[in-house]
Structure formats: C-alpha cells, structure tokens
Design an enzyme around this catalytic site. Sequence first.
Site, PDB file in Angstrom:
ATOM      1  N   ILE A  95       3.479   2.270   0.077  1.00 40.80           N
ATOM      2  CA  ILE A  95       2.628   1.067  -0.026  1.00 40.80           C
ATOM      3  C   ILE A  95       3.430  -0.032  -0.714  1.00 40.80           C
ATOM      4  CG2 ILE A  95       0.569   0.157  -1.187  1.00 40.80           C
ATOM      5  CD1 ILE A  95      -0.689   2.969  -0.714  1.00 40.80           C
ATOM      6  N   ASN A 110       0.106  -2.729  11.465  1.00 43.01           N
ATOM      7  CA  ASN A 110       0.107  -1.288  11.195  1.00 43.01           C
ATOM      8  C   ASN A 110      -0.776  -0.604  12.231  1.00 43.01           C
ATOM      9  OD1 ASN A 110       0.566   1.128   9.639  1.00 43.01           O
ATOM     10  ND2 ASN A 110      -1.521   0.925   8.845  1.00 43.01           N
ATOM     11  N   HIS A 112      -3.275   2.736  12.543  1.00 38.77           N
ATOM     12  CA  HIS A 112      -3.988   3.670  11.676  1.00 38.77           C
ATOM     13  C   HIS A 112      -4.760   4.663  12.544  1.00 38.77           C
ATOM     14  CE1 HIS A 112      -6.010   5.034   8.066  1.00 38.77           C
ATOM     15  NE2 HIS A 112      -7.128   5.033   8.749  1.00 38.77           N
TER      16      HIS A 112
HETATM   17  C1  GRF Z   1       0.571   7.812  13.201  1.00 43.15           C
HETATM   18  O1  GRF Z   1      -0.554   8.576  13.585  1.00 43.15           O
HETATM   19  C2  GRF Z   1       0.160   6.633  12.369  1.00 43.15           C
HETATM   20  O2  GRF Z   1      -1.081   6.088  12.715  1.00 43.15           O
HETATM   21  C3  GRF Z   1       0.096   7.244  11.005  1.00 43.15           C
HETATM   22  O3  GRF Z   1       1.224   8.093  10.958  1.00 43.15           O
HETATM   23  C4  GRF Z   1       1.481   8.575  12.274  1.00 43.15           C
HETATM   24  C5  GRF Z   1       2.953   8.312  12.568  1.00 43.15           C
HETATM   25  O4  GRF Z   1       3.422   9.149  13.595  1.00 43.15           O
HETATM   26  N1  GRF Z   1       0.076   6.229   9.973  1.00 43.15           N
HETATM   27  P1  GRF Z   1       4.916   9.048  14.131  1.00 43.15           P
HETATM   28  O5  GRF Z   1       5.857   9.186  12.945  1.00 43.15           O
HETATM   29  O6  GRF Z   1       5.073   7.708  14.799  1.00 43.15           O
HETATM   30  O7  GRF Z   1       5.058  10.181  15.090  1.00 43.15           O
END
Ligand code: GRF
Length: 195
Positions: A95, A110, A112
């Site tokens: 963060i 981002n 999520h």
């Molecule tokens: C994703 O599901 C994202 O939303 C979350 O972390 C995951 C990242 O996956 N914050 P990756 O590293 O891109 O496979």
Amino acid sequence: MGAGYVCGVRLGVLASGSGTNLEAILAADIPVAVVVIDRPCRAIDVATSHGVVAVLAERSSYGKDFDRVAYTNGVIDVLESHQIDLVVMAGFGTIFEKPMFDAYEGRIINTHPALLPSFPGWHAVRDALAFGVKVTGVTVHVATLEVDAGPIIAQAAVPVLDDDTEESLHERIKDVERVLYPDTIKAIIERGSVL
Ligand code: GRF
C-alpha cells in the site's frame, strides 16, 4: 496535464505475484514501458520474457519498521524516470502513502477480485465466500489513498458455485479479470482519460 488525463500513455505495471494479469495485458499488445515488483516473484519473468524492463523495488521489511513513505518515493522515482503516464496495479501487495496519489492523481488504476464496494481488502475472495454471496466479480477502479475506495471504471460479475473453494473461485474471477483489465486499459488509452 490534469488529473486523470493520460496523454501519450506510457504504462507502468506494478505486480507482486504470479503476474497473470500482466501476462494478459502484454498478450493484448498493450505497450508496457516498465514493470515494477516489490518482491521476487514470477511477474519479473513474465516481464523479461516479453522484453519489458523490470525493476525490483524490493521492500526492506514487512514489519512495523517499514518506511512506507520512503518506499513510496522510491517507486515514484522509478516511474518518473521511465516517464510513466498511467500506473497499472496488477496484484501489487504494498500500500502506498500519499506522495504516490499526489504524483499520479487519478492516473493509478487497480483490479480487485470482488464487486466493490463489497469486500475490499486483501482477502476479498475469501470474505465473499464466507459471507455466502451468490455473485461476486471483478472491479477495475481508480486507486486512491483510501484502499479499494476509488471511482469504479468497470465491473464484471462472476457466479459463486456451491462447491467453490477460495482457490477455485479466485481462478474463475481471474479468468474474467484477464479479459476485463486489458479491455479497460485499451479503452482508457483510446479515450485518453481514465474515466
Ligand atoms: C488478482 O486477482 C488481483 O485482482 C489481485 O491479485 C491477483 C493478481 O493475480 N489483487 P496475478 O498476479 O496477476 O496472477
């Protein structure tokens, strides 16, 4: 350049994990100027195998002594030295403090793994499953100092199945995320603004 405008659009992608969203962004032929990671992880291999410059801005600590402002300023320096216009967080686990949101106001996005404003935070998939929702999903949003609370850019729904585990549900969410995030980034580039 006002907040939210991304003229020129040099992308910096921030990742901490397996980097499959980064992989999807690159597979969609979206040019990425630099990838920044905060810990050794697969995302660095994804970047280098695509010929993208990868910078390890390694966290010095995960404890109370972590200097979050100094770390934030270090990442800003990396992004600015690569003349980044749009910061794309793709599973980034640190963060940031306020200086990031001053430097890149309205230009940090981002993804999520839940339908915000439901289930913010690091355990969104687990929390949605524990609550017993029948539908969850993906939210692409503007990142702000308040975590997972910025304006929503795009969302997509994912049904929860009776026999889902956190892993199986997260994988189906990520399948959707790997389409929605590149599509949303392309739309941002085409309209020249985040919102
Ligand atoms: C994703 O599901 C994202 O939303 C979350 O972390 C995951 C990242 O996956 N914050 P990756 O590293 O891109 O496979």
